[in-house]
Design a protein around this motif. Structure first.
Motif, PDB file in Angstrom:
ATOM      1  N   ASN A 285      12.815  59.703  68.832  1.00 23.32           N
ATOM      2  CA  ASN A 285      12.940  60.967  69.573  1.00 23.32           C
ATOM      3  C   ASN A 285      12.217  60.967  70.923  1.00 23.32           C
ATOM      4  OD1 ASN A 285      10.227  61.370  69.086  1.00 23.32           O
ATOM      5  ND2 ASN A 285      10.499  63.102  67.710  1.00 23.32           N
ATOM      6  N   CYS A 286      11.727  59.820  71.364  1.00 23.59           N
ATOM      7  CA  CYS A 286      10.901  59.791  72.576  1.00 23.59           C
ATOM      8  C   CYS A 286      11.679  60.104  73.856  1.00 23.59           C
ATOM      9  CB  CYS A 286      10.141  58.481  72.708  1.00 23.59           C
ATOM     10  SG  CYS A 286      11.157  57.031  72.968  1.00 23.59           S
ATOM     11  N   LYS A 287      12.992  60.175  73.771  1.00 19.83           N
ATOM     12  CA  LYS A 287      13.803  60.559  74.937  1.00 19.83           C
ATOM     13  C   LYS A 287      14.382  61.960  74.790  1.00 19.83           C
ATOM     14  CE  LYS A 287      13.796  56.758  77.491  1.00 19.83           C
ATOM     15  NZ  LYS A 287      13.430  56.708  78.885  1.00 19.83           N
ATOM     16  N   ASP A 288      14.057  62.641  73.674  1.00 18.35           N
ATOM     17  CA  ASP A 288      14.516  64.021  73.475  1.00 18.35           C
ATOM     18  C   ASP A 288      13.825  64.937  74.475  1.00 18.35           C
ATOM     19  OD1 ASP A 288      15.895  62.979  71.346  1.00 18.35           O
ATOM     20  OD2 ASP A 288      14.838  64.126  69.808  1.00 18.35           O
ATOM     21  N   ILE A 289      14.550  65.927  74.958  1.00 21.17           N
ATOM     22  CA  ILE A 289      14.006  66.859  75.936  1.00 21.17           C
ATOM     23  C   ILE A 289      13.399  68.064  75.238  1.00 21.17           C
ATOM     24  CG2 ILE A 289      14.604  68.395  77.850  1.00 21.17           C
ATOM     25  CD1 ILE A 289      16.694  66.298  78.664  1.00 21.17           C
ATOM     26  N   ILE A 290      12.201  68.431  75.671  1.00 24.15           N
ATOM     27  CA  ILE A 290      11.489  69.609  75.172  1.00 24.15           C
ATOM     28  C   ILE A 290      11.540  70.658  76.288  1.00 24.15           C
ATOM     29  CG2 ILE A 290       9.259  70.505  74.389  1.00 24.15           C
ATOM     30  CD1 ILE A 290      10.541  68.455  72.510  1.00 24.15           C
ATOM     31  N   ASN A 291      12.116  71.801  75.988  1.00 24.75           N
ATOM     32  CA  ASN A 291      12.297  72.845  76.996  1.00 24.75           C
ATOM     33  C   ASN A 291      11.264  73.958  76.891  1.00 24.75           C
ATOM     34  OD1 ASN A 291      14.574  71.811  78.400  1.00 24.75           O
ATOM     35  ND2 ASN A 291      15.833  72.322  76.627  1.00 24.75           N
ATOM     36  N   GLU A 292      10.026  73.591  76.642  1.00 26.44           N
ATOM     37  CA  GLU A 292       8.948  74.577  76.590  1.00 26.44           C
ATOM     38  C   GLU A 292       7.633  73.892  76.946  1.00 26.44           C
ATOM     39  OE1 GLU A 292       7.707  75.801  72.471  1.00 26.44           O
ATOM     40  OE2 GLU A 292       9.371  74.488  71.907  1.00 26.44           O
ATOM     41  N   PRO A 293       6.665  74.640  77.418  1.00 29.56           N
ATOM     42  CA  PRO A 293       5.361  74.047  77.743  1.00 29.56           C
ATOM     43  C   PRO A 293       4.709  73.457  76.495  1.00 29.56           C
ATOM     44  CG  PRO A 293       5.550  76.263  78.632  1.00 29.56           C
ATOM     45  CD  PRO A 293       6.724  76.060  77.717  1.00 29.56           C
TER      46      PRO A 293
ATOM     47  N   GLN B  48       3.880  53.048  74.903  1.00 28.90           N
ATOM     48  CA  GLN B  48       5.217  53.043  75.500  1.00 28.90           C
ATOM     49  C   GLN B  48       6.035  54.269  75.102  1.00 28.90           C
ATOM     50  OE1 GLN B  48       6.597  50.990  77.902  1.00 28.90           O
ATOM     51  NE2 GLN B  48       8.092  52.637  77.860  1.00 28.90           N
ATOM     52  N   GLU B  49       5.955  54.684  73.846  1.00 37.10           N
ATOM     53  CA  GLU B  49       6.708  55.859  73.408  1.00 37.10           C
ATOM     54  C   GLU B  49       6.285  57.110  74.188  1.00 37.10           C
ATOM     55  OE1 GLU B  49       6.707  53.019  69.903  1.00 37.10           O
ATOM     56  OE2 GLU B  49       5.277  53.649  71.428  1.00 37.10           O
ATOM     57  N   VAL B  50       4.998  57.209  74.481  1.00 40.11           N
ATOM     58  CA  VAL B  50       4.491  58.350  75.248  1.00 40.11           C
ATOM     59  C   VAL B  50       4.984  58.261  76.689  1.00 40.11           C
ATOM     60  CG1 VAL B  50       2.406  59.513  76.097  1.00 40.11           C
ATOM     61  CG2 VAL B  50       2.497  58.656  73.741  1.00 40.11           C
ATOM     62  N   GLN B  51       4.962  57.072  77.256  1.00 40.63           N
ATOM     63  CA  GLN B  51       5.485  56.892  78.612  1.00 40.63           C
ATOM     64  C   GLN B  51       6.953  57.307  78.674  1.00 40.63           C
ATOM     65  OE1 GLN B  51       4.649  53.027  80.390  1.00 40.63           O
ATOM     66  NE2 GLN B  51       2.768  52.890  79.199  1.00 40.63           N
ATOM     67  N   SER B  52       7.738  56.875  77.694  1.00 45.51           N
ATOM     68  CA  SER B  52       9.165  57.231  77.654  1.00 45.51           C
ATOM     69  C   SER B  52       9.343  58.738  77.521  1.00 45.51           C
ATOM     70  CB  SER B  52       9.860  56.531  76.485  1.00 45.51           C
ATOM     71  OG  SER B  52       9.836  55.139  76.673  1.00 45.51           O
ATOM     72  N   PHE B  53       8.532  59.355  76.673  1.00 45.81           N
ATOM     73  CA  PHE B  53       8.602  60.799  76.474  1.00 45.81           C
ATOM     74  C   PHE B  53       8.273  61.539  77.775  1.00 45.81           C
ATOM     75  CE2 PHE B  53       6.756  64.895  75.339  1.00 45.81           C
ATOM     76  CZ  PHE B  53       7.749  65.418  74.518  1.00 45.81           C
ATOM     77  N   LEU B  54       7.231  61.111  78.463  1.00 46.90           N
ATOM     78  CA  LEU B  54       6.820  61.774  79.695  1.00 46.90           C
ATOM     79  C   LEU B  54       7.831  61.595  80.822  1.00 46.90           C
ATOM     80  CD1 LEU B  54       2.994  61.080  79.618  1.00 46.90           C
ATOM     81  CD2 LEU B  54       4.128  63.302  79.406  1.00 46.90           C
ATOM     82  N   GLU B  55       8.568  60.500  80.808  1.00 46.18           N
ATOM     83  CA  GLU B  55       9.598  60.296  81.840  1.00 46.18           C
ATOM     84  C   GLU B  55      10.597  61.451  81.857  1.00 46.18           C
ATOM     85  OE1 GLU B  55      11.448  56.493  81.209  1.00 46.18           O
ATOM     86  OE2 GLU B  55       9.580  55.418  81.644  1.00 46.18           O
ATOM     87  N   VAL B  56      10.909  61.991  80.678  1.00 46.48           N
ATOM     88  CA  VAL B  56      11.910  63.061  80.609  1.00 46.48           C
ATOM     89  C   VAL B  56      11.288  64.445  80.362  1.00 46.48           C
ATOM     90  CG1 VAL B  56      13.802  61.548  79.905  1.00 46.48           C
ATOM     91  CG2 VAL B  56      12.392  62.633  78.156  1.00 46.48           C
ATOM     92  N   ASN B  57       9.991  64.505  80.068  1.00 50.38           N
ATOM     93  CA  ASN B  57       9.370  65.780  79.708  1.00 50.38           C
ATOM     94  C   ASN B  57       8.111  66.129  80.501  1.00 50.38           C
ATOM     95  OD1 ASN B  57      10.966  66.867  77.370  1.00 50.38           O
ATOM     96  ND2 ASN B  57      10.557  64.800  76.626  1.00 50.38           N
TER      97      ASN B  57
END
Length: 132
Positions: free
Chosen positions: A31-39, A54-63
């Motif tokens: 789910n590291c590329k899933d978009i979170i639409n809230e703070p 790396q998973e956190v880096q991937s998550f932050l790229e989109v969130n």
């Protein structure tokens, strides 16, 4: 506020579970590329010599736009690299570093984190939050 976390070895997961917060999401490979639409507030461990997983880096790229603050786990044996992922994320995304805690944190760390998350919304709009 939502708390999003990554746990490489289970320590951060145990910390979050002990906090008894209910609005949480664990970052995984799936789910590291899933978009979170809230703070959200991010909690992560540190790997290697002070690196962001790396998973956190991937998550932050989109969130990264909804990231409001970060907390980090680490091991004090790493000296200046103790919980350095939190510092790196804080500086890269210009958000407060709420706290650093060792391994899975102490009971005092859990209480401090819960208090900071609970008061974050009211503090965030009022004044710059003191980073760790």
């Amino acid at each position: 506020m939502k708390v999003v976390y990554f746990s490489f070895s289970g320590n951060v997961r145990r910390f979050i579970k002990r906090s008894e917060l209910t609005d949480v999401m664990e970052i995984t490979k799936d789910n590291c590329k899933d978009i979170i639409n809230e703070p959200y507030i991010l909690v992560t461990g540190t790997i290697g010599f002070g690196e962001v997983p790396q998973e956190v880096q991937s998550f932050l790229e989109v969130n990264h736009l909804n990231l409001r603050a970060v907390a980090a786990s680490g091991n004090r044996n790493w000296g200046q690299n103790f919980a350095k992922a939190g510092q790196t994320i804080s500086e890269s995304y210009d958000v407060p570093l709420l706290m650093k805690f060792e391994v899975q944190g102490t009971n005092k760390d859990v209480i401090e984190f819960k208090n900071k998350v609970g008061h974050f919304n009211e503090d965030y709009g009022r004044e710059k939050i003191q980073s760790y």
